[in-house]
Design a protein around this motif. Structure first.
Motif, PDB file in Angstrom:
ATOM      1  N   GLU A 127      21.627  68.244  10.282  1.00 57.17           N
ATOM      2  CA  GLU A 127      22.973  67.765   9.937  1.00 57.17           C
ATOM      3  C   GLU A 127      24.022  68.870   9.960  1.00 57.17           C
ATOM      4  OE1 GLU A 127      20.582  67.053   7.407  1.00 57.17           O
ATOM      5  OE2 GLU A 127      20.392  64.866   7.415  1.00 57.17           O
ATOM      6  N   ALA A 128      23.587  70.110   9.962  1.00 54.19           N
ATOM      7  CA  ALA A 128      24.563  71.194   9.944  1.00 54.19           C
ATOM      8  C   ALA A 128      24.069  72.316  10.835  1.00 54.19           C
ATOM      9  CB  ALA A 128      24.746  71.701   8.515  1.00 54.19           C
ATOM     10  N   GLN A 165      23.099  68.690  -1.823  1.00 55.41           N
ATOM     11  CA  GLN A 165      21.911  68.308  -2.581  1.00 55.41           C
ATOM     12  C   GLN A 165      21.082  67.384  -1.703  1.00 55.41           C
ATOM     13  OE1 GLN A 165      20.929  64.841  -4.217  1.00 55.41           O
ATOM     14  NE2 GLN A 165      22.142  65.286  -6.027  1.00 55.41           N
ATOM     15  N   ARG A 166      19.799  67.722  -1.520  1.00 58.39           N
ATOM     16  CA  ARG A 166      18.954  67.001  -0.572  1.00 58.39           C
ATOM     17  C   ARG A 166      19.701  66.931   0.765  1.00 58.39           C
ATOM     18  NH1 ARG A 166      17.559  64.361  -5.221  1.00 58.39           N
ATOM     19  NH2 ARG A 166      15.371  64.636  -5.698  1.00 58.39           N
ATOM     20  N   ALA A 167      19.816  65.740   1.327  1.00 56.88           N
ATOM     21  CA  ALA A 167      20.543  65.622   2.591  1.00 56.88           C
ATOM     22  C   ALA A 167      21.912  64.997   2.360  1.00 56.88           C
ATOM     23  CB  ALA A 167      19.720  64.799   3.576  1.00 56.88           C
ATOM     24  N   LEU A 168      22.486  65.289   1.183  1.00 59.36           N
ATOM     25  CA  LEU A 168      23.809  64.774   0.841  1.00 59.36           C
ATOM     26  C   LEU A 168      24.753  65.935   0.545  1.00 59.36           C
ATOM     27  CD1 LEU A 168      22.928  62.016  -1.804  1.00 59.36           C
ATOM     28  CD2 LEU A 168      23.559  61.615   0.576  1.00 59.36           C
ATOM     29  N   ASN A 224      25.118  75.005   2.792  1.00 53.01           N
ATOM     30  CA  ASN A 224      23.906  75.466   2.126  1.00 53.01           C
ATOM     31  C   ASN A 224      24.246  75.869   0.699  1.00 53.01           C
ATOM     32  OD1 ASN A 224      21.212  76.217   1.868  1.00 53.01           O
ATOM     33  ND2 ASN A 224      21.739  78.360   2.286  1.00 53.01           N
ATOM     34  N   GLU A 246      17.912  74.171  -6.484  1.00 57.61           N
ATOM     35  CA  GLU A 246      18.083  74.689  -5.130  1.00 57.61           C
ATOM     36  C   GLU A 246      18.884  75.973  -5.302  1.00 57.61           C
ATOM     37  OE1 GLU A 246      19.973  71.745  -2.686  1.00 57.61           O
ATOM     38  OE2 GLU A 246      18.333  70.317  -2.893  1.00 57.61           O
ATOM     39  N   ARG A 298      26.773  61.542   3.612  1.00 46.04           N
ATOM     40  CA  ARG A 298      25.480  61.869   4.213  1.00 46.04           C
ATOM     41  C   ARG A 298      25.605  63.144   5.033  1.00 46.04           C
ATOM     42  NH1 ARG A 298      21.448  57.867   4.564  1.00 46.04           N
ATOM     43  NH2 ARG A 298      22.135  55.771   3.983  1.00 46.04           N
ATOM     44  N   GLY A 299      24.537  63.898   5.020  1.00 45.05           N
ATOM     45  CA  GLY A 299      24.517  65.122   5.810  1.00 45.05           C
ATOM     46  C   GLY A 299      24.713  66.312   4.913  1.00 45.05           C
ATOM     47  N   ARG A 300      23.920  67.326   5.172  1.00 42.61           N
ATOM     48  CA  ARG A 300      24.027  68.536   4.369  1.00 42.61           C
ATOM     49  C   ARG A 300      25.024  69.446   5.072  1.00 42.61           C
ATOM     50  NH1 ARG A 300      20.422  70.753   0.009  1.00 42.61           N
ATOM     51  NH2 ARG A 300      21.166  72.875  -0.139  1.00 42.61           N
ATOM     52  N   LEU A 301      26.254  69.424   4.584  1.00 39.41           N
ATOM     53  CA  LEU A 301      27.332  70.125   5.299  1.00 39.41           C
ATOM     54  C   LEU A 301      27.373  71.606   4.960  1.00 39.41           C
ATOM     55  CD1 LEU A 301      30.079  67.398   4.839  1.00 39.41           C
ATOM     56  CD2 LEU A 301      28.646  67.799   6.836  1.00 39.41           C
ATOM     57  N   THR A 312      22.260  74.402  -7.176  1.00 41.08           N
ATOM     58  CA  THR A 312      22.258  72.950  -7.266  1.00 41.08           C
ATOM     59  C   THR A 312      21.154  72.524  -8.231  1.00 41.08           C
ATOM     60  OG1 THR A 312      23.048  72.681  -4.998  1.00 41.08           O
ATOM     61  CG2 THR A 312      21.886  70.811  -5.967  1.00 41.08           C
ATOM     62  N   MET A 313      21.499  71.628  -9.147  1.00 43.71           N
ATOM     63  CA  MET A 313      20.452  71.065 -10.001  1.00 43.71           C
ATOM     64  C   MET A 313      20.348  69.570  -9.723  1.00 43.71           C
ATOM     65  SD  MET A 313      21.832  70.436 -13.882  1.00 43.71           S
ATOM     66  CE  MET A 313      22.722  71.930 -14.267  1.00 43.71           C
ATOM     67  N   ASP A 314      19.180  69.025  -9.993  1.00 41.11           N
ATOM     68  CA  ASP A 314      19.044  67.582  -9.970  1.00 41.11           C
ATOM     69  C   ASP A 314      19.506  67.108 -11.342  1.00 41.11           C
ATOM     70  OD1 ASP A 314      17.907  64.978 -10.469  1.00 41.11           O
ATOM     71  OD2 ASP A 314      16.742  65.247  -8.639  1.00 41.11           O
ATOM     72  N   VAL A 331      28.027  66.389  -2.030  1.00 36.24           N
ATOM     73  CA  VAL A 331      28.781  65.715  -3.085  1.00 36.24           C
ATOM     74  C   VAL A 331      30.116  66.427  -3.295  1.00 36.24           C
ATOM     75  CG1 VAL A 331      28.820  65.049  -5.523  1.00 36.24           C
ATOM     76  CG2 VAL A 331      26.670  64.934  -4.227  1.00 36.24           C
ATOM     77  N   TYR A 343      17.117  75.591   4.981  1.00 38.33           N
ATOM     78  CA  TYR A 343      17.682  75.370   3.667  1.00 38.33           C
ATOM     79  C   TYR A 343      16.566  75.231   2.655  1.00 38.33           C
ATOM     80  CZ  TYR A 343      21.855  73.958   6.166  1.00 38.33           C
ATOM     81  OH  TYR A 343      22.946  73.912   6.965  1.00 38.33           O
ATOM     82  N   GLN A 344      16.815  75.768   1.469  1.00 39.15           N
ATOM     83  CA  GLN A 344      15.926  75.441   0.366  1.00 39.15           C
ATOM     84  C   GLN A 344      16.513  74.205  -0.289  1.00 39.15           C
ATOM     85  OE1 GLN A 344      16.240  77.556  -3.342  1.00 39.15           O
ATOM     86  NE2 GLN A 344      14.067  78.003  -3.259  1.00 39.15           N
ATOM     87  N   ARG A 345      15.726  73.173  -0.416  1.00 39.04           N
ATOM     88  CA  ARG A 345      16.316  71.966  -0.994  1.00 39.04           C
ATOM     89  C   ARG A 345      15.239  71.091  -1.621  1.00 39.04           C
ATOM     90  NH1 ARG A 345      16.336  67.215   2.039  1.00 39.04           N
ATOM     91  NH2 ARG A 345      15.393  67.368   4.080  1.00 39.04           N
ATOM     92  N   TYR A 346      15.705  70.121  -2.388  1.00 35.62           N
ATOM     93  CA  TYR A 346      14.776  69.215  -3.050  1.00 35.62           C
ATOM     94  C   TYR A 346      14.035  68.366  -2.026  1.00 35.62           C
ATOM     95  CZ  TYR A 346      17.401  70.263  -7.290  1.00 35.62           C
ATOM     96  OH  TYR A 346      18.003  70.883  -8.339  1.00 35.62           O
ATOM     97  N   TYR A 394       8.575  70.329  -6.326  1.00 40.63           N
ATOM     98  CA  TYR A 394       9.760  69.498  -6.249  1.00 40.63           C
ATOM     99  C   TYR A 394      10.825  70.063  -5.305  1.00 40.63           C
ATOM    100  CZ  TYR A 394      13.781  67.012  -7.929  1.00 40.63           C
ATOM    101  OH  TYR A 394      14.908  66.275  -8.003  1.00 40.63           O
TER     102      TYR A 394
END
Lengths: 243, 386
Positions: free
Chosen positions: A129-130, B255-258, B237, B82, B232-235, B142-144, B260, A139-142, A120
């Motif tokens: 994007e950055a 979170q993901r490519a967002l 890490n 994450e 939008r955009g991962r500003l 980060t958690m979902d 928040v 990046y480690q990400r979902y 996951y």
């Protein structure tokens, strides 16, 4: 601030009923009101029996997939007034058994999707994007896929062929092949190299249009075809064999 | 083993964790939720796995709960986070001075906290405000917000718990002074029926005041919403926080490519009617862009409200003054048997909240069964639907 009373034509179904029907509600929307919030307002103020799925309200959980004016959408990121229609038709996703109203049974989706065993969290990925710091390769990400089922709903094959693995599952398989983390990829490639796998797709790309999360399953299916074609040619010329 | 039937009301993270805990302790468990699981506050928070640093100075009890549970969740829910850490940034001299008190408080609570120079901050996070003076790195993650609790549901379900979604409590039935059953309506069939049980647990979060009213007990809960904005955009890490006492718009969770941006705080009476104050969205952009200027130009994705279930008198003001800790109420004190409420807390502490609740339940039942959730690796979230 723009405010408008909008008519919602909502597909209704309760278990035991012979067939779904439509019911019309009117509710006040402003320019921030999303389709999801409008439906929640209707449930709160007009009909507590309206069944819908929702969770995160920002397109990261994937639970509020539905068809809005005939298009696959996450209700949480569609603003009602942006649709520009005085009546908004809301229906459940296609190609899945309906539980009630706007909720479909997600079990068939997960039965296929889980077979891939995709982790996951992505191990690594470059994102544009950055700016990336030195020494910070990725990046480690979902994973992007939020398991919303919209691609399955939009797919013209899924409706007529329930054996088809479908766009979400094939895209997940492609992700594991792309980033195998030590998992042998040959069994997965063999699995998708079948009449119910990536060759079943008719390249309508409805899944790409439906995807709210930049997975673009159609592109991934084409990538699988390329992987398989490469493998075949390697086999033909006797240079491969490792899969 | 116990053969008591525990009935849980509320399918958020807390209910999920209570279902898992009681199932492990041998109870027969039924959970009812009026909508889909995680459709209340749970799925809607910004997705921060707290290190506790945000509370270290002012609310030590919550801070210690957070770091303890943070470490446990990493162990029992591998692959769910994450693991990018958190960064508190100082943008004024006052905030830089505050860092001494902040780091000391973190260490007192057992939260690892590392001082970074402005150069180090910008090396890790090039999009942070270039006027940054210094920063402090802590083990946030980060958690979902939906899928992490879903692992508790999945595990409980596969261990025998019954999860009934779209099933709303319409009445409580008492025998003498004890709750003996609930009357529920299944919204998928429009049919009503009763579920009997030995103990009833309200885990309805911001809705637990409403549930308490149905039973006739007082639950001191204040639904306290906050607005969040996703661009939008991962500003960034890491999770970027403002280094000051908690305030509005002072956190950005990637979170993901967002990205928040959260959050604000006010109080409401009805957790089903939060609204979405426009000035709060503007506030998220204003304060968020002080942390990362790119927030202002990043494309909009979504804005929404979520109601925290804060413990406090129903008349509290803004919610900021209320503690983030949790509390389990045994309503026997008010003359009602067979009914407990767990509320307050936050997603990070869901397992600890469940342990405390199950302890109260076991005590009421006269059982001594130890908690098994600290070391129990949860099933993947996908197991819930399969």
């Amino acid at each position: 601030m723009a405010e408008q009373i909008i008519e919602f034509k909502v597909q209704r179904y309760k278990q035991g009923q012979p067939a779904p029907t439509y019911q019309t509600f009117k509710t006040l929307c402003d320019d921030n009101t999303t389709v999801l919030v409008a439906l929640q307002d209707i449930r709160r103020d007009q009909d507590g029996s309206l069944v819908l799925r929702h969770s995160c309200h920002h397109a990261s959980c994937g639970t509020c997939g539905m068809r809005v004016n005939g298009k696959e959408e996450l209700g949480c990121v569609v603003k009602v007034l942006d649709l520009g229609t005085s009546t908004v038709t809301v229906e459940p996703m296609r190609n899945m058994p309906i539980i009630s109203d706007l909720v479909v049974n997600m079990e068939p989706f997960y039965d296929r999707y889980n077979a891939v065993g995709m982790p996951y969290v992505r191990q690594s990925e470059y994102l544009d994007e950055a700016d990336l710091a030195e020494g910070l390769e990725a990046y480690q990400r979902y994973e992007n896929c939020i398991e919303c089922n919209l691609c399955v709903s939009g797919c013209p094959i899924m409706g007529s062929d329930e054996l088809y693995l479908g766009p979400a599952t094939l895209a997940a398989a492609r992700r594991v092949i792309e980033e195998p983390r030590g998992v042998p990829t040959k069994p997965l490639l063999d699995w998708v190299d079948s009449e119910n796998g990536c060759w079943r797709c008719h390249v309508a790309y409805e899944c790409n249009t439906a995807c709210p999360s930049e997975v673009y399953p159609g592109d991934q299916i084409m990538a699988l075809r390329r992987d398989l074609t490469k493998r075949k040619f390697r086999g033909l010329f006797g240079r491969g064999g490792k899969g | 083993m116990a053969s008591f039937h525990a009935v849980i009301i509320g399918g958020g993270g807390t209910g999920a964790a209570v279902a898992h805990d009681l199932t492990l302790r041998g109870y027969k468990v039924t959970l009812v939720e009026r909508g889909e699981v995680t459709s209340g506050t749970t799925g809607r928070h910004h997705g921060l796995l707290h290190s506790g640093a945000r509370y270290a100075v002012k609310d030590k009890e919550s801070a210690v709960e957070c770091i303890d549970e943070n470490m446990i969740l990493r162990r029992i829910a591998p692959g769910s986070f994450e693991l990018n850490d958190g960064l508190f940034v100082a943008l004024t001299e006052e905030e830089a001075n505050y860092s001494h008190e902040f780091i000391e408080a973190c260490h007192e609570c057992g939260i690892p906290a590392r001082r970074l120079s402005a150069k180090e901050v910008l090396a890790c996070e090039p999009n942070v405000n270039p006027d940054v003076i210094m920063g402090v790195q802590v083990p946030d993650a980060t958690m979902d917000a939906m899928r992490m609790p879903l692992r508790f549901f999945a595990t409980a379900k596969h261990s025998g718990a019954t999860i009934k979604t779209y099933t709303e409590v319409v009445d409580f039935i008492k025998r003498g002074n004890a709750v003996s059953a609930i009357r529920v309506r299944d919204h998928t069939t429009n049919k009503e029926y009763e579920i009997g049980g030995d103990i009833f647990i309200s885990a309805a979060g911001a809705w637990s005041g409403k549930i308490g009213d149905m039973v006739g007990v007082e639950v001191p809960i204040r639904p306290s919403p906050g607005v969040m904005l996703a661009v939008r955009g991962r500003l960034c890490n890491m999770v970027i926080n403002r280094l000051h006492a908690s305030g509005d718009g002072d956190i950005i969770v990637p979170q993901r490519a967002l990205s928040v941006v959260g959050t604000s705080s006010w109080v409401v009476d009805d957790p089903d009617n939060l609204g979405l104050p426009r000035d709060h969205i503007d506030m998220m952009i204003k304060y968020g862009s002080e942390l990362i200027p790119g927030v202002r130009t990043a494309p909009f994705r979504a804005a929404w409200s979520a109601a925290r279930p804060l413990i406090g008198p129903r008349g509290a003001d803004t919610g900021r003054e209320l503690s983030r800790t949790f509390k389990c109420f045994d309503h026997a004190d008010e003359g009602v048997e067979g009914f407990v409420t767990i509320t307050g807390g936050k997603a990070t502490t869901l397992r600890g909240m469940a342990e405390a609740t199950a302890n109260v339940v076991c005590q009421k039942m006269g059982l001594e069964i130890p908690c098994g959730t600290r070391e129990f690796t949860l099933l993947p979230h996908t197991a819930y639907y399969a």
